[in-house]
Design an enzyme around this catalytic site. Structure first.
Site, PDB file in Angstrom:
ATOM      1  N   LYS A 183       0.862  -1.191   0.000  1.00 47.09           N
ATOM      2  CA  LYS A 183       0.000   0.000   0.000  1.00 47.09           C
ATOM      3  C   LYS A 183       0.897   1.239   0.000  1.00 47.09           C
ATOM      4  CE  LYS A 183      -1.880   2.768   2.792  1.00 47.09           C
ATOM      5  NZ  LYS A 183      -1.750   3.975   1.945  1.00 47.09           N
ATOM      6  N   GLY A 235       6.876   5.103   8.097  1.00 42.75           N
ATOM      7  CA  GLY A 235       5.989   6.252   8.286  1.00 42.75           C
ATOM      8  C   GLY A 235       6.241   6.862   9.655  1.00 42.75           C
ATOM      9  N   THR A 239       1.089   6.735  13.402  1.00 37.27           N
ATOM     10  CA  THR A 239       0.515   5.620  12.638  1.00 37.27           C
ATOM     11  C   THR A 239       1.091   4.294  13.148  1.00 37.27           C
ATOM     12  OG1 THR A 239       0.403   7.080  10.738  1.00 37.27           O
ATOM     13  CG2 THR A 239       0.133   4.746  10.300  1.00 37.27           C
ATOM     14  N   GLU A 257       9.870   1.355  10.548  1.00 32.18           N
ATOM     15  CA  GLU A 257      10.901   2.347  10.177  1.00 32.18           C
ATOM     16  C   GLU A 257      10.273   3.723  10.316  1.00 32.18           C
ATOM     17  OE1 GLU A 257      13.907   1.668   9.738  1.00 32.18           O
ATOM     18  OE2 GLU A 257      13.905  -0.486   9.347  1.00 32.18           O
ATOM     19  N   CYS A 292      13.955  10.863   6.965  1.00 28.23           N
ATOM     20  CA  CYS A 292      13.880  10.393   8.351  1.00 28.23           C
ATOM     21  C   CYS A 292      15.204  10.512   9.096  1.00 28.23           C
ATOM     22  CB  CYS A 292      13.407   8.951   8.355  1.00 28.23           C
ATOM     23  SG  CYS A 292      14.360   7.910   7.248  1.00 28.23           S
ATOM     24  N   GLU A 392      10.264  16.034  15.354  1.00 27.36           N
ATOM     25  CA  GLU A 392      10.651  15.982  13.948  1.00 27.36           C
ATOM     26  C   GLU A 392       9.867  17.053  13.181  1.00 27.36           C
ATOM     27  OE1 GLU A 392       9.347  12.455  11.837  1.00 27.36           O
ATOM     28  OE2 GLU A 392      11.300  12.315  10.857  1.00 27.36           O
TER      29      GLU A 392
HETATM   30  P1  NAD Z   1       2.108   8.359   7.946  1.00 26.18           P
HETATM   31  O1  NAD Z   1       2.527   7.553   9.103  1.00 26.18           O
HETATM   32  O2  NAD Z   1       1.040   9.376   8.103  1.00 26.18           O
HETATM   33  O3  NAD Z   1       1.672   7.435   6.724  1.00 26.18           O
HETATM   34  C1  NAD Z   1       2.489   6.416   6.225  1.00 26.18           C
HETATM   35  C2  NAD Z   1       1.628   5.378   5.544  1.00 26.18           C
HETATM   36  O4  NAD Z   1       0.766   4.789   6.508  1.00 26.18           O
HETATM   37  C3  NAD Z   1       0.734   5.904   4.430  1.00 26.18           C
HETATM   38  O5  NAD Z   1       0.718   4.959   3.384  1.00 26.18           O
HETATM   39  C4  NAD Z   1      -0.630   5.977   5.107  1.00 26.18           C
HETATM   40  O6  NAD Z   1      -1.714   5.872   4.205  1.00 26.18           O
HETATM   41  C5  NAD Z   1      -0.575   4.773   6.010  1.00 26.18           C
HETATM   42  N1  NAD Z   1      -1.476   4.808   7.152  1.00 26.18           N
HETATM   43  C6  NAD Z   1      -1.960   5.892   7.801  1.00 26.18           C
HETATM   44  N2  NAD Z   1      -2.729   5.501   8.834  1.00 26.18           N
HETATM   45  C7  NAD Z   1      -2.725   4.154   8.842  1.00 26.18           C
HETATM   46  C8  NAD Z   1      -3.313   3.164   9.682  1.00 26.18           C
HETATM   47  N3  NAD Z   1      -4.067   3.509  10.723  1.00 26.18           N
HETATM   48  N4  NAD Z   1      -3.067   1.874   9.431  1.00 26.18           N
HETATM   49  C9  NAD Z   1      -2.274   1.515   8.397  1.00 26.18           C
HETATM   50  N5  NAD Z   1      -1.699   2.391   7.546  1.00 26.18           N
HETATM   51  C10 NAD Z   1      -1.920   3.705   7.781  1.00 26.18           C
HETATM   52  O7  NAD Z   1       3.400   8.991   7.331  1.00 26.18           O
HETATM   53  P2  NAD Z   1       3.959  10.410   7.509  1.00 26.18           P
HETATM   54  O8  NAD Z   1       3.965  10.751   8.948  1.00 26.18           O
HETATM   55  O9  NAD Z   1       3.413  11.365   6.550  1.00 26.18           O
HETATM   56  O10 NAD Z   1       5.448  10.042   7.016  1.00 26.18           O
HETATM   57  C11 NAD Z   1       6.512  10.714   7.427  1.00 26.18           C
HETATM   58  C12 NAD Z   1       7.188   9.902   8.506  1.00 26.18           C
HETATM   59  O11 NAD Z   1       7.829   8.783   7.932  1.00 26.18           O
HETATM   60  C13 NAD Z   1       8.258  10.709   9.190  1.00 26.18           C
HETATM   61  O12 NAD Z   1       8.168  10.519  10.579  1.00 26.18           O
HETATM   62  C14 NAD Z   1       9.525  10.092   8.640  1.00 26.18           C
HETATM   63  O13 NAD Z   1      10.639  10.279   9.464  1.00 26.18           O
HETATM   64  C15 NAD Z   1       9.127   8.669   8.474  1.00 26.18           C
HETATM   65  N6  NAD Z   1      10.046   7.946   7.577  1.00 26.18           N
HETATM   66  C16 NAD Z   1      10.843   6.962   8.085  1.00 26.18           C
HETATM   67  C17 NAD Z   1      11.746   6.287   7.273  1.00 26.18           C
HETATM   68  C18 NAD Z   1      12.633   5.196   7.826  1.00 26.18           C
HETATM   69  O14 NAD Z   1      13.112   4.387   7.055  1.00 26.18           O
HETATM   70  N7  NAD Z   1      12.882   5.145   9.122  1.00 26.18           N
HETATM   71  C19 NAD Z   1      11.821   6.615   5.925  1.00 26.18           C
HETATM   72  C20 NAD Z   1      11.002   7.615   5.436  1.00 26.18           C
HETATM   73  C21 NAD Z   1      10.112   8.282   6.267  1.00 26.18           C
END
Ligand code: NAD
Length: 487
Positions: A183, A235, A239, A257, A292, A392
């Protein structure tokens, strides 16, 4: 107004379930917005519960065949997939920039990295070995272990690296013999769409990779599906908490992650050109702070403090922000209006908290006024306990703060709930080893080392998550161990 991003039509995005393309779905449609000018540029079909269930069933149906595919054949297929990604570098670069506005020069580098991640795990497919414990024959038994795939893996990613996030998860899962339901983030559908096309072209059997663009509800449905045996998520921590609570009910394992607030310690003996160039470009240039592991807290030895602030300010104010297809551009827009408003809110609160604004701090107007462009922003004298130092931002904002002793530098670096990445600049080898051991982060990058090398495991502790991507450990996340003993 930026015209280059308007010139090419966006591809039609579809769901991929069991090898079949679906152009409509029960979750309605999502209007993708071009972050460069705020205009709608595509309608994306969104998976609802029905399509998520069908995708999981397709992946479940394909599992036995894929697991039993000769591992050398799995290697060959994944190698072909890597070749195809490489051959389609230009398209992935264009789509990655359409997805989220990241400058195409940088996206091209991430595509190359994605190819390497895919080749690396392709190579593991026929090298998965077990342990033999024949020397421990306590009762005259011969014992060994079997490393087995889980079955269907639920892959949920965010928007900031729509191809590299897939490359960090999917090849390892497939090399181990699992099948996947992906997804992608609703914000960035284009790269995943081409990824699905090329997977089929590479000969990955129908149902082994299913792609279902969808909302948070679709993600939640995927996590909760009983046939999904493990979840791998990239993410934010909020979440992650929701996903983990569903996993807890089902005792389902998960790789998380998540975000970071990485400290970048600059010691007195550092190469300052390198430290300031790297620290500034990585935090407020390139990805506009939307990464991230970026070094967003610069922790500087006091004797260097004023010099570092002056250097960082000069570099930040020279970063060209603008059209992500222009090869001179070093920083594009942030992903959407909500992100822009959130970041501006944090900048305003940082000013009220007493941080000293050195450069930037505003939304960019003029030709860029319609897009989500922010000035590279640098604050000095940031209180290590303030919101700016603790939360962050995920936008182009760097905090600078001084330290007096090595112990204090380490203490400040460790003073957040995150633990993803850490950087340090020093030419003192003994000090580097001491500080590496003391930092509470999943990785430490010394003197400008590059992130995301596939040969080493990446992943944090604390609210940065759990589990690893990269290296042998990244493969092991997709295998479970069965212990066998023969009397
Ligand atoms: P998010 O957590 O809002 O969303 C990420 C994904 O989760 C999306 O596809 C979203 O549709 C899905 N999602 C949302 N709610 C959900 C639920 N209840 N159940 C299942 N899936 C759900 O992402 P964001 O906050 O916009 O992303 C940014 C974050 O991602 C930052 O904190 C960033 O640091 C982190 N990030 C981490 C890495 C890593 O490898 N450690 C890499 C890139 C980004």
């Amino acid at each position: 107004m930026i015209t280059s991003t308007l010139a090419t039509p966006r591809p039609e995005v579809s769901l991929r379930i069991g090898g079949e393309k679906r152009h409509t779905a029960s979750g309605g449609t999502y209007q993708h917005i071009n972050p460069c000018d705020g205009t709608p540029d595509a309608e994306i079909p969104m998976a609802g519960a029905a399509e998520i269930d069908e995708a999981v069933e397709a992946a479940h149906g394909a599992f036995l065949g894929w697991r039993q595919t000769n591992p050398a054949e799995r290697r060959r297929i994944l190698m072909r997939f890597a070749d195809l990604i490489e051959q389609n570098t230009d398209d992935f670069t264009r789509l990655g920039t359409f997805d989220n506005g990241t400058p195409s020069g940088l996206v091209g580098g991430l595509v190359a990295m994605s190819v390497e991640w895919t080749r690396y795990y392709a190579g593991w497919a026929d090298k998965i070995s077990s342990d033999i414990a024949s020397s421990f024959r306590t009762h005259g038994e011969f014992s060994y272990t079997l490393s087995q795939p889980y079955g269907v893996i639920g892959v949920i990613i965010t928007w900031n690296g729509p191809l590299i996030s897939l490359a960090m998860k999917v090849p390892a899962a497939l090399a181990a013999g699992n099948t996947v339901v992906i997804k992608p983030s609703e914000l960035t559908p284009f790269s995943a769409n081409l990824y699905a096309d090329l997977a089929a072209e590479a000969g990955i059997p129908a149902g082994v990779i299913n792609v279902v663009p969808g909302s948070a509800e679709a993600g939640a449905r995927l996590v909760a599906h009983p046939l999904v045996k493990k979840v791998t998520f990239t993410g934010g921590p909020d979440t992650a908490r929701k996903i983990l609570s569903t996993c807890a009910e089902q005792i389902k394992p998960a790789v998380m992650e998540l975000g970071g607030k990485s400290g970048n310690i600059i010691f007195e003996d550092a190469d300052l050109d390198l430290a300031c160039g790297y620290g500034t470009m990585m935090s407020v240039g390139l990805m506009s702070g939307q990464g991230c592991a970026l070094p967003t807290r610069m922790i500087v030895a006091r004797p260097l403090y004023d010099d570092v602030i002056a250097r960082v300010s000069a570099i930040a104010s020279m970063i060209k922000v603008g059209d992500p297809f222009d090869l001179d551009t070093l920083s594009g827009p942030v992903v959407n209006e909500a992100a822009l408003e959130r970041i501006v809110g944090m900048i305003d609160r940082a000013k009220q908290d007493g941080a000293r604004l050195i450069t930037g701090g505003e939304r960019i107007g003029g030709d860029l006024a319609d897009g989500y462009f922010l000035q590279p922003t640098v604050f000095a004298d940031v209180d290590p306990n303030s919101e700016l130092a603790q939360k962050e931002v995920f936008g182009p904002v760097l905090s600078i703060m001084p330290f007096d002793t090595e112990d204090e530098a380490i203490e400040i670096a460790n003073r957040t709930p995150y633990g993803l990445s850490g950087c340090l600049f020093t030419n003192n080898l003994k000090r580097a080893h001491r500080v590496v051991e003391a930092l509470e982060t999943g990785e430490v990058l010394i003197n400008g080392a590059i992130n995301l090398g596939v040969h080493r495991p990446f992943g944090g502790i604390g609210i940065s998550g759990m589990g690893k991507e990269g290296g042998r450990q990244g493969l092991d996340e997709f295998l479970w161990t069965k212990s066998v003993s023969i009397a």
